[in-house]
Every structure is written in C-alpha cells, then in structure tokens.
Scaffold this active site. Structure first.
Site, PDB file in Angstrom:
ATOM      1  N   CYS A  78       0.992  -1.023   0.028  1.00  0.00           N
ATOM      2  CA  CYS A  78      -0.074   0.085   0.169  1.00  0.00           C
ATOM      3  C   CYS A  78       0.888   1.005  -0.004  1.00  0.00           C
ATOM      4  O   CYS A  78       2.188   1.092  -0.007  1.00  0.00           O
ATOM      5  CB  CYS A  78      -0.968  -0.030   1.201  1.00  0.00           C
ATOM      6  SG  CYS A  78      -2.554   1.008   1.089  1.00  0.00           S
ATOM      7  N   CYS A  97      -4.223  -0.876  -2.366  1.00  0.00           N
ATOM      8  CA  CYS A  97      -4.661   0.513  -2.416  1.00  0.00           C
ATOM      9  C   CYS A  97      -4.373   0.986  -3.926  1.00  0.00           C
ATOM     10  O   CYS A  97      -3.464   0.666  -4.655  1.00  0.00           O
ATOM     11  CB  CYS A  97      -3.888   1.427  -1.496  1.00  0.00           C
ATOM     12  SG  CYS A  97      -2.421   1.637  -1.506  1.00  0.00           S
ATOM     13  N   CYS A 107       6.315  -0.353  -9.289  1.00  0.00           N
ATOM     14  CA  CYS A 107       6.717  -1.231  -8.088  1.00  0.00           C
ATOM     15  C   CYS A 107       7.917  -1.660  -8.620  1.00  0.00           C
ATOM     16  O   CYS A 107       8.463  -1.810  -9.609  1.00  0.00           O
ATOM     17  CB  CYS A 107       5.695  -2.476  -8.087  1.00  0.00           C
ATOM     18  SG  CYS A 107       4.108  -2.111  -7.380  1.00  0.00           S
TER      19      CYS A 107
END
Length: 171
Positions: free
Chosen positions: A12, A88, A96
C-alpha cells in the site's frame, strides 16, 4: 498435497492500515501455510491508531505491526515472495520494484479508511469495512488449491478475487 509455505507481501502507500490489516488476517487465516508481510511505497512511519485498535479488538497479534518501506523486501537477504498484492489504488499505479523470482501479483483495491471523514464512529466504521473486505478476499485466497492450479488459472483467480467485489466482499 504440498507442504510448501508461501510468502505473501501486501503493498500500500502508507503501510499504516490496509496492508497491515491484510498481513494480520493472512497470519491468522493462513494456518501456517502462508508467511505474511506488508510494506508501503511511502510509509507513514507508524500504524494508524484505529488499525491497531481494530486488530487488537478482534484478538489479532499486533506485535509485528510497524510501518515500513517496500525497500526492505528488495534487499538480497529479504524473503523471496510467492505472491505480491496491492491493496490501495495509489500503490497499484506506482511503479513497483522488480521482485526476485517473479511472484504472482494482483490488485485488490480497498478504499482508504485513513481518509474517512465524519464522526469518530464513522471513521472507525471505515476501518471495519476495509477489514471485512480484506478478510473476505484473503479467506478466498487462502482456500485456493494452490498445489493443483496451473499458473494461468491461478492468475485468473487472483485477479477475480480483486475484481469481483460482490463475491469477495459479501459479509
């Protein structure tokens, strides 16, 4: 049936509410089959007080709970992840890190309870709703027959868990 223990990372942005809840739920629901971890792209530095209050109120161990960066899981000595889930919207749109071993990934977006407005009761309800959604999704995940699903079928099921809110979020 395999005795493999799977490593699961929940991501998140702040790592103060949803991802920590998911980690706690997986630790309990996983029945030893899953090692759960959580992290954030921009960790807030500490768990939100309502997160700890909620988890402790339903007898989750919170000794693990700390807000940490996903950088910890990029390190050479970090556990190799089998699954990485974003919980989220912010983290799902961020770039990422590349996770070693190419774990299975999926997005299971849940509304951010930390930005809920209203009375204290309404804010706490937002945390309870996030918990309920995550628990339902994680329960489905932890009961998948991972040892018999091929990679394509497993990916489809992981994606479906995040998309099918009526199935995953009915309480």
């Amino acid at each position: 049936m395999t005795d493999k223990t799977y490593n699961v990372l929940f991501l998140c942005t702040g790592n103060s509410a949803r991802s920590l809840m998911a980690e706690a739920i997986t630790r309990r629901e996983g029945m030893g089959k899953f090692n759960a971890f959580s992290a954030g792209s921009r960790p807030r530095g500490e768990p939100h007080p309502y997160t700890l209050e909620l988890l402790e109120g339903i007898n989750h161990d919170t000794s693990f709970a700390r807000s940490k960066s996903w950088d910890e899981f990029e390190a050479a000595d970090a556990p190799k992840m089998d699954f990485v889930f974003t919980v989220c919207d912010q983290a799902s749109r961020e770039e990422c890190p590349v996770w070693p071993g190419q774990p299975m990934t999926a997005h299971w977006g849940v509304p951010d309870p930390t930005i809920a407005e209203g009375t204290e009761a309404e804010k706490r309800l937002a945390f309870a709703d996030a918990y309920r959604m995550l628990r339902n999704r994680i329960s489905i995940f932890t009961h998948l027959p991972l040892d018999v699903l091929d990679q394509f079928s497993l990916q489809q099921k992981l994606d479906d868990i995040g998309k099918n809110t009526t199935l995953a979020d009915e309480g």
